[in-house]
Design a protein around this motif. Structure first.
Motif, PDB file in Angstrom:
ATOM      1  N   ASN A  38       0.843  -1.206   0.000  1.00  0.00           N
ATOM      2  CA  ASN A  38       0.000   0.000   0.000  1.00  0.00           C
ATOM      3  C   ASN A  38       0.873   1.250   0.000  1.00  0.00           C
ATOM      4  O   ASN A  38       0.507   2.261  -0.610  1.00  0.00           O
ATOM      5  N   GLY A  39       2.010   1.182   0.668  1.00  0.00           N
ATOM      6  CA  GLY A  39       2.945   2.303   0.632  1.00  0.00           C
ATOM      7  C   GLY A  39       3.403   2.573  -0.792  1.00  0.00           C
ATOM      8  O   GLY A  39       3.355   3.706  -1.281  1.00  0.00           O
ATOM      9  N   ALA A  40       3.831   1.522  -1.478  1.00  0.00           N
ATOM     10  CA  ALA A  40       4.282   1.680  -2.864  1.00  0.00           C
ATOM     11  C   ALA A  40       3.137   2.189  -3.741  1.00  0.00           C
ATOM     12  O   ALA A  40       3.332   3.041  -4.615  1.00  0.00           O
ATOM     13  N   ALA A  41       1.932   1.702  -3.477  1.00  0.00           N
ATOM     14  CA  ALA A  41       0.761   2.158  -4.241  1.00  0.00           C
ATOM     15  C   ALA A  41       0.539   3.655  -4.017  1.00  0.00           C
ATOM     16  O   ALA A  41       0.269   4.408  -4.954  1.00  0.00           O
ATOM     17  N   LEU A  42       0.686   4.090  -2.777  1.00  0.00           N
ATOM     18  CA  LEU A  42       0.518   5.513  -2.477  1.00  0.00           C
ATOM     19  C   LEU A  42       1.581   6.352  -3.191  1.00  0.00           C
ATOM     20  O   LEU A  42       1.283   7.418  -3.736  1.00  0.00           O
ATOM     21  N   GLY A  43       2.820   5.847  -3.203  1.00  0.00           N
ATOM     22  CA  GLY A  43       3.886   6.536  -3.932  1.00  0.00           C
ATOM     23  C   GLY A  43       3.525   6.694  -5.406  1.00  0.00           C
ATOM     24  O   GLY A  43       3.680   7.763  -5.995  1.00  0.00           O
ATOM     25  N   ALA A  79     -14.412  -2.152 -21.533  1.00  0.00           N
ATOM     26  CA  ALA A  79     -13.679  -0.909 -21.302  1.00  0.00           C
ATOM     27  C   ALA A  79     -12.595  -0.803 -22.355  1.00  0.00           C
ATOM     28  O   ALA A  79     -11.867  -1.769 -22.599  1.00  0.00           O
ATOM     29  N   ARG A  80     -12.511   0.371 -22.961  1.00  0.00           N
ATOM     30  CA  ARG A  80     -11.494   0.607 -23.984  1.00  0.00           C
ATOM     31  C   ARG A  80     -10.095   0.287 -23.444  1.00  0.00           C
ATOM     32  O   ARG A  80      -9.252  -0.248 -24.142  1.00  0.00           O
ATOM     33  N   GLU A  81      -9.878   0.615 -22.161  1.00  0.00           N
ATOM     34  CA  GLU A  81      -8.561   0.389 -21.551  1.00  0.00           C
ATOM     35  C   GLU A  81      -8.122  -1.070 -21.689  1.00  0.00           C
ATOM     36  O   GLU A  81      -6.947  -1.356 -21.883  1.00  0.00           O
ATOM     37  N   ILE A  82      -9.078  -1.988 -21.555  1.00  0.00           N
ATOM     38  CA  ILE A  82      -8.734  -3.409 -21.621  1.00  0.00           C
ATOM     39  C   ILE A  82      -8.794  -3.922 -23.053  1.00  0.00           C
ATOM     40  O   ILE A  82      -7.921  -4.650 -23.517  1.00  0.00           O
ATOM     41  N   LEU A  83      -9.818  -3.499 -23.793  1.00  0.00           N
ATOM     42  CA  LEU A  83     -10.016  -4.039 -25.138  1.00  0.00           C
ATOM     43  C   LEU A  83      -8.971  -3.506 -26.118  1.00  0.00           C
ATOM     44  O   LEU A  83      -8.496  -4.231 -26.983  1.00  0.00           O
ATOM     45  N   GLU A  84      -8.604  -2.219 -25.968  1.00  0.00           N
ATOM     46  CA  GLU A  84      -7.744  -1.593 -26.980  1.00  0.00           C
ATOM     47  C   GLU A  84      -6.428  -1.054 -26.444  1.00  0.00           C
ATOM     48  O   GLU A  84      -5.474  -0.885 -27.196  1.00  0.00           O
ATOM     49  N   ASP A  85      -6.408  -0.717 -25.174  1.00  0.00           N
ATOM     50  CA  ASP A  85      -5.286   0.056 -24.653  1.00  0.00           C
ATOM     51  C   ASP A  85      -4.572  -0.649 -23.505  1.00  0.00           C
ATOM     52  O   ASP A  85      -4.104  -0.009 -22.564  1.00  0.00           O
ATOM     53  N   ILE A  86      -4.470  -1.975 -23.620  1.00  0.00           N
ATOM     54  CA  ILE A  86      -4.004  -2.731 -22.453  1.00  0.00           C
ATOM     55  C   ILE A  86      -2.557  -2.409 -22.075  1.00  0.00           C
ATOM     56  O   ILE A  86      -2.175  -2.518 -20.918  1.00  0.00           O
ATOM     57  N   ASP A  87      -1.764  -1.937 -23.069  1.00  0.00           N
ATOM     58  CA  ASP A  87      -0.370  -1.581 -22.747  1.00  0.00           C
ATOM     59  C   ASP A  87      -0.308  -0.426 -21.753  1.00  0.00           C
ATOM     60  O   ASP A  87       0.675  -0.269 -21.027  1.00  0.00           O
ATOM     61  N   ASP A  88      -1.362   0.372 -21.738  1.00  0.00           N
ATOM     62  CA  ASP A  88      -1.417   1.503 -20.838  1.00  0.00           C
ATOM     63  C   ASP A  88      -2.279   1.192 -19.607  1.00  0.00           C
ATOM     64  O   ASP A  88      -2.513   2.042 -18.757  1.00  0.00           O
ATOM     65  N   TYR A  89      -2.785  -0.031 -19.544  1.00  0.00           N
ATOM     66  CA  TYR A  89      -3.662  -0.439 -18.440  1.00  0.00           C
ATOM     67  C   TYR A  89      -2.904  -1.314 -17.438  1.00  0.00           C
ATOM     68  O   TYR A  89      -3.032  -1.145 -16.225  1.00  0.00           O
ATOM     69  N   ILE A  90      -2.117  -2.250 -17.957  1.00  0.00           N
ATOM     70  CA  ILE A  90      -1.257  -3.080 -17.104  1.00  0.00           C
ATOM     71  C   ILE A  90       0.155  -2.555 -17.319  1.00  0.00           C
ATOM     72  O   ILE A  90       0.718  -2.684 -18.407  1.00  0.00           O
ATOM     73  N   VAL A  91       0.697  -1.908 -16.290  1.00  0.00           N
ATOM     74  CA  VAL A  91       1.949  -1.162 -16.483  1.00  0.00           C
ATOM     75  C   VAL A  91       2.944  -1.457 -15.356  1.00  0.00           C
ATOM     76  O   VAL A  91       2.581  -1.981 -14.303  1.00  0.00           O
ATOM     77  N   ALA A  92       4.190  -1.068 -15.605  1.00  0.00           N
ATOM     78  CA  ALA A  92       5.229  -1.148 -14.576  1.00  0.00           C
ATOM     79  C   ALA A  92       5.122   0.075 -13.672  1.00  0.00           C
ATOM     80  O   ALA A  92       4.568   1.099 -14.081  1.00  0.00           O
ATOM     81  N   PRO A  93       5.633  -0.014 -12.451  1.00  0.00           N
ATOM     82  CA  PRO A  93       5.628   1.173 -11.586  1.00  0.00           C
ATOM     83  C   PRO A  93       6.484   2.274 -12.203  1.00  0.00           C
ATOM     84  O   PRO A  93       7.609   2.018 -12.616  1.00  0.00           O
ATOM     85  N   ALA A  94       5.961   3.492 -12.278  1.00  0.00           N
ATOM     86  CA  ALA A  94       6.734   4.598 -12.864  1.00  0.00           C
ATOM     87  C   ALA A  94       7.903   4.972 -11.963  1.00  0.00           C
ATOM     88  O   ALA A  94       8.905   5.489 -12.437  1.00  0.00           O
ATOM     89  N   LEU A  95       7.789   4.715 -10.675  1.00  0.00           N
ATOM     90  CA  LEU A  95       8.882   5.047  -9.755  1.00  0.00           C
ATOM     91  C   LEU A  95       9.876   3.896  -9.639  1.00  0.00           C
ATOM     92  O   LEU A  95      10.832   3.982  -8.870  1.00  0.00           O
ATOM     93  N   GLY A  96       9.640   2.809 -10.374  1.00  0.00           N
ATOM     94  CA  GLY A  96      10.550   1.662 -10.355  1.00  0.00           C
ATOM     95  C   GLY A  96      10.712   1.120  -8.953  1.00  0.00           C
ATOM     96  O   GLY A  96       9.749   1.051  -8.183  1.00  0.00           O
ATOM     97  N   ASN A  97      11.960   0.772  -8.598  1.00  0.00           N
ATOM     98  CA  ASN A  97      12.155   0.177  -7.270  1.00  0.00           C
ATOM     99  C   ASN A  97      12.201   1.237  -6.161  1.00  0.00           C
ATOM    100  O   ASN A  97      12.425   0.905  -5.000  1.00  0.00           O
ATOM    101  N   ARG A  98      11.951   2.506  -6.520  1.00  0.00           N
ATOM    102  CA  ARG A  98      11.870   3.549  -5.482  1.00  0.00           C
ATOM    103  C   ARG A  98      10.438   3.752  -4.988  1.00  0.00           C
ATOM    104  O   ARG A  98      10.189   4.582  -4.114  1.00  0.00           O
ATOM    105  N   ALA A  99       9.474   3.021  -5.573  1.00  0.00           N
ATOM    106  CA  ALA A  99       8.061   3.236  -5.200  1.00  0.00           C
ATOM    107  C   ALA A  99       7.848   3.068  -3.698  1.00  0.00           C
ATOM    108  O   ALA A  99       7.149   3.861  -3.069  1.00  0.00           O
ATOM    109  N   GLY A 100       8.464   2.044  -3.110  1.00  0.00           N
ATOM    110  CA  GLY A 100       8.244   1.761  -1.685  1.00  0.00           C
ATOM    111  C   GLY A 100       8.728   2.891  -0.793  1.00  0.00           C
ATOM    112  O   GLY A 100       7.980   3.413   0.045  1.00  0.00           O
ATOM    113  N   VAL A 101       9.975   3.290  -0.982  1.00  0.00           N
ATOM    114  CA  VAL A 101      10.519   4.302  -0.075  1.00  0.00           C
ATOM    115  C   VAL A 101       9.889   5.670  -0.350  1.00  0.00           C
ATOM    116  O   VAL A 101       9.634   6.452   0.582  1.00  0.00           O
ATOM    117  N   LEU A 102       9.569   5.962  -1.610  1.00  0.00           N
ATOM    118  CA  LEU A 102       8.880   7.232  -1.885  1.00  0.00           C
ATOM    119  C   LEU A 102       7.452   7.190  -1.361  1.00  0.00           C
ATOM    120  O   LEU A 102       6.912   8.207  -0.919  1.00  0.00           O
TER     121      LEU A 102
END
Ligand code: ADP
Ligand code: ZN
Length: 303
Positions: free
Chosen positions: A110-115, A261-284
């Motif tokens: 949840n911390g990483a999610a908040l980051g 949902a368009r996000e799933i049917l057409e835009d899944i690359d932008d729907y299932i994604v990597a964390p933008a903060l990478g391995n800093r998500a937790g501490v941030l």
């Protein structure tokens, strides 16, 4: 000048500490292995006390299980962990006493999610899931703008999945369930099933379609139960080249066009994604928790 906060990502393997106001203003970081609670929390306290500026508040994103209920006598404790020495550890109180500032406390995921919500891939979203696939599998996120808590906190890593014993006779590594999601698909399960560590399995290895099947089942279940606006997949195992893409395909195949949902049917690359903060998500994320703790103490519920 933005106030500085103390962030602690308390992991079962290592602790990562940072002094920062945000991702572009990290003044100091340190990481060290998780040993005994006294030694590990002590090292974190020494690191923060050595800094020129005292933090305005602190945040802890902790491995668990943790007690997040402010009315509970063990609020702020790591509770029943099998990690030696850490069961019933009062981590929140130790940090509050050590630094003398308000302290925010959450699960690691949840911390990483908040980051990610504050500065990364979940900016502007109010309902999303963050799943980390590493030594363990953990999940969290927000529902209607609040970090997901309930009876305790989500344990998405331990959801049960269909397991075709003929196609995959591996019994799973979870000490509680055997073949739950974590038992079938964490890093140690990959190593035990295939006899080599996950990072050494080449991109063509049959490990990956099977891994994508289990992760795809999990994500499809989460899409059906929580209706997230985005799903963030992080953790060491997701570093495997092409795995995220295989999971996207599995999710589309399993949902079979049902979730309109368009996000799933057409835009899944932008729907299932990597964390933008990478391995800093937790501490941030821990820094973002500190920011909230400071605001709540000042009596401002914030935005
Ligand atoms: P932890 O869960 O311990 O905090 P990580 O999220 O880094 O740490 O996950 C560690 C797991 O990720 C290990 O099981 C390791 O084998 C696996 N892993 C690390 N890098 C890779 C990679 N490039 N490809 C596949 N698996 C990886
Ligand atoms: Zn389990």
């Amino acid at each position: 000048m933005a106030p500085l906060y103390a962030g602690i990502e308390a992991g079962g393997t290592k602790f990562v500490c940072a002094v920062a106001s945000g991702p572009d203003d990290v003044r100091a970081t340190v990481q060290f292995p998780t040993t005994s609670p006294e030694e590990t929390i002590g090292r974190a306290m020494s690191f923060f006390r050595e800094q020129d500026v005292a933090p305005a508040a602190a945040g802890i994103a902790s491995f668990g299980p943790v007690d997040l209920d402010p009315r509970s006598p063990t609020f702020g404790y790591i509770t029943s962990t099998p990690k030696p020495g850490w069961a019933d550890t009062e981590i929140l109180g130790a940090v509050r006493r050590g630094l003398g500032v308000p302290v925010g406390f959450e699960t690691d995921v949840n911390g990483a999610a908040l980051g990610e919500n504050r500065w990364g891939a979940a900016r502007g979203l109010d309902t999303f899931v963050y799943l980390t696939v590493g030594t363990g599998i953990g999940g969290g996120g927000m529902a209607s703008g609040r970090l997901m808590h309930g009876l305790v906190h989500p344990e998405m890593g331990h959801m049960r999945l269909p397991h075709d014993w003929e196609a995959d006779p591996f019994p799973g590594v979870c000490p509680y369930h055997g073949d739950c999601l974590e038992g079938l698909a964490n890093g140690p399960a990959l190593r035990a099933r295939w006899g080599q560590s996950a990072e050494t399995l080449g991109p063509e290895h049959p490990a990956w379609p099977l891994e994508a099947r289990y992760l795809g089942l999990a994500v499809a279940n989460l899409v059906c139960t929580l209706s997230p606006q985005r799903v963030i997949l992080g953790g060491g195992v997701m570093q495997a080249p092409g795995l995220t893409s295989l999971v996207r395909g599995e999710v589309q195949r399993l949902l079979n066009g049902y979730v309109q949902a368009r996000e799933i049917l057409e835009d899944i690359d932008d729907y299932i994604v990597a964390p933008a903060l990478g391995n800093r998500a937790g501490v941030l994320g821990a820094i973002a928790l500190a920011e909230i703790a400071a605001r709540e103490t000042a009596g401002d519920p914030g935005s």
